[in-house]
Motif scaffolding. Structure first.
Motif, PDB file in Angstrom:
ATOM      1  N   CYS A 221     -37.320 -52.068  88.289  1.00 53.14           N
ATOM      2  CA  CYS A 221     -37.122 -50.628  88.443  1.00 53.14           C
ATOM      3  C   CYS A 221     -36.073 -50.163  87.447  1.00 53.14           C
ATOM      4  O   CYS A 221     -34.992 -50.748  87.355  1.00 53.14           O
ATOM      5  N   LEU A 222     -36.384 -49.103  86.717  1.00 52.98           N
ATOM      6  CA  LEU A 222     -35.541 -48.605  85.642  1.00 52.98           C
ATOM      7  C   LEU A 222     -34.996 -47.234  86.008  1.00 52.98           C
ATOM      8  O   LEU A 222     -35.697 -46.401  86.587  1.00 52.98           O
ATOM      9  N   TYR A 223     -33.744 -47.002  85.650  1.00 45.79           N
ATOM     10  CA  TYR A 223     -33.127 -45.692  85.836  1.00 45.79           C
ATOM     11  C   TYR A 223     -33.414 -44.824  84.616  1.00 45.79           C
ATOM     12  O   TYR A 223     -33.269 -45.271  83.480  1.00 45.79           O
ATOM     13  N   LEU A 240     -45.313 -51.589  89.576  1.00 41.35           N
ATOM     14  CA  LEU A 240     -46.162 -52.018  90.682  1.00 41.35           C
ATOM     15  C   LEU A 240     -47.376 -52.708  90.076  1.00 41.35           C
ATOM     16  O   LEU A 240     -48.128 -52.081  89.321  1.00 41.35           O
ATOM     17  N   GLY A 241     -47.573 -53.957  90.395  1.00 40.37           N
ATOM     18  CA  GLY A 241     -48.621 -54.715  89.718  1.00 40.37           C
ATOM     19  C   GLY A 241     -48.263 -54.876  88.254  1.00 40.37           C
ATOM     20  O   GLY A 241     -47.161 -55.303  87.909  1.00 40.37           O
ATOM     21  N   GLU A 242     -49.180 -54.476  87.379  1.00 42.83           N
ATOM     22  CA  GLU A 242     -48.948 -54.606  85.948  1.00 42.83           C
ATOM     23  C   GLU A 242     -48.523 -53.300  85.293  1.00 42.83           C
ATOM     24  O   GLU A 242     -48.375 -53.241  84.076  1.00 42.83           O
ATOM     25  N   SER A 243     -48.330 -52.244  86.080  1.00 44.27           N
ATOM     26  CA  SER A 243     -48.084 -50.922  85.501  1.00 44.27           C
ATOM     27  C   SER A 243     -46.795 -50.307  86.026  1.00 44.27           C
ATOM     28  O   SER A 243     -46.405 -50.534  87.183  1.00 44.27           O
ATOM     29  N   TYR A 244     -46.158 -49.516  85.175  1.00 43.30           N
ATOM     30  CA  TYR A 244     -44.988 -48.730  85.574  1.00 43.30           C
ATOM     31  C   TYR A 244     -45.424 -47.338  86.019  1.00 43.30           C
ATOM     32  O   TYR A 244     -46.396 -46.772  85.503  1.00 43.30           O
ATOM     33  N   TYR A 290     -32.799 -46.510  77.484  1.00 41.22           N
ATOM     34  CA  TYR A 290     -33.358 -47.585  76.695  1.00 41.22           C
ATOM     35  C   TYR A 290     -34.832 -47.265  76.430  1.00 41.22           C
ATOM     36  O   TYR A 290     -35.396 -46.353  77.056  1.00 41.22           O
ATOM     37  N   PRO A 291     -35.483 -47.966  75.502  1.00 40.74           N
ATOM     38  CA  PRO A 291     -36.897 -47.684  75.244  1.00 40.74           C
ATOM     39  C   PRO A 291     -37.708 -47.881  76.524  1.00 40.74           C
ATOM     40  O   PRO A 291     -37.753 -48.980  77.082  1.00 40.74           O
ATOM     41  N   LEU A 292     -38.326 -46.828  77.009  1.00 42.99           N
ATOM     42  CA  LEU A 292     -39.035 -46.890  78.280  1.00 42.99           C
ATOM     43  C   LEU A 292     -40.470 -47.375  78.076  1.00 42.99           C
ATOM     44  O   LEU A 292     -41.120 -47.019  77.096  1.00 42.99           O
ATOM     45  N   PRO A 293     -40.983 -48.160  79.003  1.00 49.58           N
ATOM     46  CA  PRO A 293     -42.365 -48.622  78.900  1.00 49.58           C
ATOM     47  C   PRO A 293     -43.333 -47.481  79.184  1.00 49.58           C
ATOM     48  O   PRO A 293     -42.966 -46.484  79.807  1.00 49.58           O
ATOM     49  N   PRO A 294     -44.571 -47.603  78.755  1.00 53.44           N
ATOM     50  CA  PRO A 294     -45.558 -46.563  79.066  1.00 53.44           C
ATOM     51  C   PRO A 294     -45.854 -46.530  80.559  1.00 53.44           C
ATOM     52  O   PRO A 294     -45.752 -47.550  81.252  1.00 53.44           O
ATOM     53  N   ALA A 295     -46.192 -45.365  81.050  1.00 53.81           N
ATOM     54  CA  ALA A 295     -46.632 -45.200  82.440  1.00 53.81           C
ATOM     55  C   ALA A 295     -47.872 -44.316  82.409  1.00 53.81           C
ATOM     56  O   ALA A 295     -47.774 -43.090  82.443  1.00 53.81           O
ATOM     57  N   ASP A 296     -49.028 -44.946  82.290  1.00 58.36           N
ATOM     58  CA  ASP A 296     -50.261 -44.179  82.138  1.00 58.36           C
ATOM     59  C   ASP A 296     -51.325 -44.523  83.173  1.00 58.36           C
ATOM     60  O   ASP A 296     -52.440 -43.989  83.135  1.00 58.36           O
TER      61      ASP A 296
END
Length: 395
Positions: A221-223, A240-244, A290-296
């Motif tokens: 979990c990222l702030y 959750l699973g493989e996705s943000y 920080y560089p945030l991962p994709p959430a799609d």
């Protein structure tokens, strides 16, 4: 600080005005770069649990001297040390980056209150001076209180069946336990301690508490720092699973004017949504995160999982009726849905025929006249969500 409330007034099919609802839609964030003196101390770690640094997302975005500084910073704050020596090649800008990544990773270190630094020749950092919210004894006591609360809560969450259920539970539990704090004279409203122990927090406290609970349940979990409706704001991304997915626990906690201290309105407009969706009314601060991962992914979106998502009300009316009857059966006189756009939710909320269909369908499903012909609603035109609040029949 000013609190801006977005009011949505309900319509009534029979007896006059409905409830007045508001969404707490902005707050201040703690300035992590505070400087000044305080009661500083040295000693063994005050945290009760060993933290695996390898799992820290912000740390994984660093390497070399910056990662070493991250580790030194984490260790020093764990022991509440007053300062750390720094490799003379670290710049002020690198220090700020490392501190932000560390701070964004570490809701368990609620006692850290910023830093100042000493530079040497060439403006490079030589020493970092750390600031805390109190004495060692005070922090140890508060840490014990928070740890006990987190252990109690995560035992409840861990008993739930799956990732979706656990993710919703965290947001709902914060809505049940936390009230948005308007007195910022102390530091705790910005922290997981303030949210979970004091029951008072601003958006940063909600987010840090959510981050801590998600992490203890085993979810990265990222702030996230940003803005919304013209004010500074903070929320989280959870894997959750493989996705943000983005979760805004502050905005999922609705407030009704005149609502009692123990009354709760659960809402899920910001539960497990994509970056595209959250960006409709949030602005992510690229230079502060920080560089945030994709959430799609929409797989874990609340309304999709619940079957309460459709282009218009007519297309999902039967599912909404069933969900409303189920909710009322357990004492929750409301139902949520997500429609195709803002016009669709407005049309649904203002449709007398549609609401009569909903209410009569609920009463038929329950086998009794359980809901009067009166309702109120909250609509979120940015997230295309609508929540209907029914009134009990007077006995």
């Amino acid at each position: 600080m000013q609190i801006h409330r977005l009011f949505r007034r309900g319509a009534a099919l029979a007896l006059g005005a409905g409830l007045t609802l508001s969404l707490l839609c902005g707050c201040s964030l703690l300035d992590e770069l505070r400087t000044g003196s305080n009661d500083l101390f040295r000693g063994e770690p005050v945290t009760r649990q060993q933290v695996e640094l390898e799992g820290k997302y912000g740390r994984s975005q660093l390497d070399g001297l910056q990662r070493e500084l991250y580790d030194d910073l984490y260790s020093a704050v764990s022991r509440a040390e007053d300062s750390i020596q720094v490799d003379s090649r670290i710049t002020v800008e690198e220090l700020e980056t490392v501190y932000r990544y560390y701070f964004s990773d570490s809701p368990e270190h609620f006692w850290v209150d910023g830093y100042s630094y000493v530079t040497g020749p060439g403006g490079r950092v030589q020493k970092v001076l750390l600031r805390y919210i109190g004495t060692r004894e005070e922090i140890a006591r508060m840490d014990g209180e928070l740890e006990q609360k987190v252990e109690e809560l995560t035992a409840q969450g861990a008993a739930l069946p799956g990732d979706f259920e656990k993710s919703v539970w965290v947001s709902d539990e914060l809505a049940r336990r936390v009230r948005y704090d308007t007195d910022l004279s102390g530091k705790s409203p910005y922290t997981a301690y303030g949210a979970l122990v004091d029951g008072r927090a601003v958006c940063q406290g909600y987010a840090k508490a959510a981050q801590l609970l998600y992490q203890r349940l085993g979810y990265p979990c990222l702030y996230v720092r940003g803005e919304s409706r013209g004010e500074r704001h903070g929320w989280v991304m959870v894997k959750l699973g493989e996705s943000y997915y983005h979760v805004d626990p502050t905005w999922n906690d609705l407030y009704m004017e005149g609502m009692g201290e123990d009354e709760v309105i659960l809402n899920h407009s910001y539960q497990n949504i994509t970056t595209a969706a959250i960006s409709r009314d949030h602005q992510i601060s690229g230079d502060e995160n920080y560089p945030l991962p994709p959430a799609d992914s929409t797989e874990m979106n609340y309304y999709r999982v619940k079957g309460l998502q459709g282009a218009d009300f007519g297309g999902i009316a039967e599912r909404v009726i069933a969900a409303a009857a189920e909710n009322i059966g357990r004492g929750d006189y409301s139902v949520e849905m997500q429609l195709g756009d803002a016009q669709a939710i407005q049309s649904a909320a203002e449709s007398t025929g549609g609401m009569r269909r909903l209410i009569s369908g609920v009463n038929e499903a329950l086998g009794r006249e359980a809901v009067a012909y009166r309702y109120s609603y909250y609509q979120n035109p940015d997230q295309f969500t609508l929540q209907i609040y029914f009134e009990k029949v007077a006995s």
